[in-house]
Design a protein around this motif. Structure first.
Motif, PDB file in Angstrom:
ATOM      1  N   VAL A   9     -11.476  -2.648 -10.017  1.00  0.00           N
ATOM      2  CA  VAL A   9     -10.122  -2.567  -9.472  1.00  0.00           C
ATOM      3  C   VAL A   9      -9.390  -1.374 -10.080  1.00  0.00           C
ATOM      4  O   VAL A   9      -9.377  -1.199 -11.299  1.00  0.00           O
ATOM      5  CB  VAL A   9      -9.328  -3.854  -9.787  1.00  0.00           C
ATOM      6  CG1 VAL A   9      -7.944  -3.812  -9.139  1.00  0.00           C
ATOM      7  CG2 VAL A   9     -10.097  -5.094  -9.348  1.00  0.00           C
ATOM      8  N   LYS A  21      -0.219   0.541  -9.424  1.00  0.00           N
ATOM      9  CA  LYS A  21      -0.961   0.162 -10.624  1.00  0.00           C
ATOM     10  C   LYS A  21      -0.600  -1.259 -11.043  1.00  0.00           C
ATOM     11  O   LYS A  21      -1.468  -2.036 -11.455  1.00  0.00           O
ATOM     12  CB  LYS A  21      -0.660   1.150 -11.759  1.00  0.00           C
ATOM     13  CG  LYS A  21      -1.662   1.088 -12.903  1.00  0.00           C
ATOM     14  CD  LYS A  21      -1.280   2.003 -14.037  1.00  0.00           C
ATOM     15  CE  LYS A  21      -1.396   3.460 -13.661  1.00  0.00           C
ATOM     16  NZ  LYS A  21      -1.183   4.348 -14.848  1.00  0.00           N
ATOM     17  N   ALA A  24      -2.439  -3.466  -8.698  1.00  0.00           N
ATOM     18  CA  ALA A  24      -3.869  -3.511  -9.027  1.00  0.00           C
ATOM     19  C   ALA A  24      -4.133  -4.444 -10.204  1.00  0.00           C
ATOM     20  O   ALA A  24      -5.128  -5.186 -10.210  1.00  0.00           O
ATOM     21  CB  ALA A  24      -4.379  -2.105  -9.334  1.00  0.00           C
ATOM     22  N   ARG A  25      -3.257  -4.420 -11.195  1.00  0.00           N
ATOM     23  CA  ARG A  25      -3.419  -5.338 -12.331  1.00  0.00           C
ATOM     24  C   ARG A  25      -3.319  -6.795 -11.873  1.00  0.00           C
ATOM     25  O   ARG A  25      -4.069  -7.663 -12.340  1.00  0.00           O
ATOM     26  CB  ARG A  25      -2.367  -5.043 -13.403  1.00  0.00           C
ATOM     27  CG  ARG A  25      -2.622  -3.779 -14.209  1.00  0.00           C
ATOM     28  CD  ARG A  25      -1.727  -3.726 -15.436  1.00  0.00           C
ATOM     29  NE  ARG A  25      -2.032  -2.580 -16.267  1.00  0.00           N
ATOM     30  CZ  ARG A  25      -1.365  -1.427 -16.234  1.00  0.00           C
ATOM     31  NH1 ARG A  25      -0.336  -1.288 -15.395  1.00  0.00           N
ATOM     32  NH2 ARG A  25      -1.711  -0.421 -17.022  1.00  0.00           N
ATOM     33  N   ALA A  28      -6.535  -7.853 -10.156  1.00  0.00           N
ATOM     34  CA  ALA A  28      -7.588  -8.193 -11.114  1.00  0.00           C
ATOM     35  C   ALA A  28      -7.398  -9.603 -11.661  1.00  0.00           C
ATOM     36  O   ALA A  28      -8.363 -10.378 -11.785  1.00  0.00           O
ATOM     37  CB  ALA A  28      -7.609  -7.169 -12.247  1.00  0.00           C
ATOM     38  N   PHE A  40     -10.321  -4.006 -14.431  1.00  0.00           N
ATOM     39  CA  PHE A  40      -9.240  -3.093 -14.074  1.00  0.00           C
ATOM     40  C   PHE A  40      -9.438  -1.781 -14.809  1.00  0.00           C
ATOM     41  O   PHE A  40      -9.664  -1.753 -16.019  1.00  0.00           O
ATOM     42  CB  PHE A  40      -7.879  -3.684 -14.425  1.00  0.00           C
ATOM     43  CG  PHE A  40      -6.760  -2.681 -14.293  1.00  0.00           C
ATOM     44  CD1 PHE A  40      -6.245  -2.357 -13.042  1.00  0.00           C
ATOM     45  CD2 PHE A  40      -6.253  -2.032 -15.407  1.00  0.00           C
ATOM     46  CE1 PHE A  40      -5.232  -1.407 -12.914  1.00  0.00           C
ATOM     47  CE2 PHE A  40      -5.243  -1.093 -15.289  1.00  0.00           C
ATOM     48  CZ  PHE A  40      -4.730  -0.785 -14.036  1.00  0.00           C
ATOM     49  N   ASP A  42      -7.641   2.069 -15.338  1.00  0.00           N
ATOM     50  CA  ASP A  42      -6.508   2.975 -15.157  1.00  0.00           C
ATOM     51  C   ASP A  42      -7.073   4.393 -15.075  1.00  0.00           C
ATOM     52  O   ASP A  42      -7.633   4.901 -16.059  1.00  0.00           O
ATOM     53  CB  ASP A  42      -5.547   2.847 -16.336  1.00  0.00           C
ATOM     54  CG  ASP A  42      -4.242   3.597 -16.114  1.00  0.00           C
ATOM     55  OD1 ASP A  42      -4.205   4.506 -15.255  1.00  0.00           O
ATOM     56  OD2 ASP A  42      -3.257   3.292 -16.816  1.00  0.00           O
TER      57      ASP A  42
END
Length: 196
Positions: A9, A21, A24-25, A28, A40, A42
């Motif tokens: 992810v 972002k 996305a966290r 996950a 996850f 970055d």
């Protein structure tokens, strides 16, 4: 018993306060809660130069190799794709381009072969990044990924999260969980067929 499906992810933004972002966290976390295994990443931690074959001939950058290893270890990608002027971000395109290149005994696009992809997008505006979504779907399909239909777009995302990073509105939670569950179920089903 089959192993839990593994999903990589990340967001197509490196900005510290990126809404994508943050989304996305949350993706996950929800994948983990729904029976999958999520990693996850970055992309700010994996800076890569702008793709250039002259750079490639000097050797694949170290961060690209790290991302290749991560991708190889997962069955699917789950991407939170921001929208820049109605298009996907240069960061997302550049990352996917680097991962599409041949390396040692692995042909180009081989890392993507047979893997699934799911998409979400967040925006403070009313459209939720939806204009870039078809372009992201097209790119992923061109790379050979199987793209899960009906992605989620999150409008007014700057007011969508609470202080813990969860959604404030239950409607958004249900939409995201439904998308994450579809991906986890498909991956689990695919793994079972392979074992059979």
């Amino acid at each position: 018993m089959t192993a839990a499906p593994k999903v990589l992810v990340f967001a197509g933004s490196s900005r510290q306060g990126s809404l994508n972002k943050q989304l996305a966290r949350l993706v996950a976390k929800r994948i983990e809660a729904l029976g999958g295994v999520a990693t996850f990443v970055d992309l700010k931690d994996y800076p890569c130069p702008l793709f250039d074959e002259d750079i490639e001939t000097q050797g694949i950058p170290e961060n690209v190799l790290k991302l290749r290893k991560l991708l190889a270890d997962h069955q699917a990608l789950f991407i939170a794709s921001p929208e820049y002027n109605g298009f996907i971000t240069p960061l997302l395109k550049n990352t996917l381009d680097w991962l599409s290149r041949p390396y040692e005994d692995t042909p180009g696009l081989a890392l993507y072969s047979g893997k699934w992809a799911a998409l979400v997008s967040a925006s403070p505006g009313g459209l939720g990044g939806i204009r870039a979504m078809p372009l992201a779907q097209q790119l992923l399909a061109n790379l050979g990924l199987i793209v899960l239909p009906q992605p989620m777009s999150l409008s007014k995302a700057h007011t969508a999260f609470d202080e813990t990073g969860a959604f404030i509105e239950e409607t958004n939670s249900k939409k995201l969980d439904a998308l994450c569950q579809r991906l986890v179920d498909i991956l689990a089903c695919t793994s079972e067929k392979i074992l059979l």
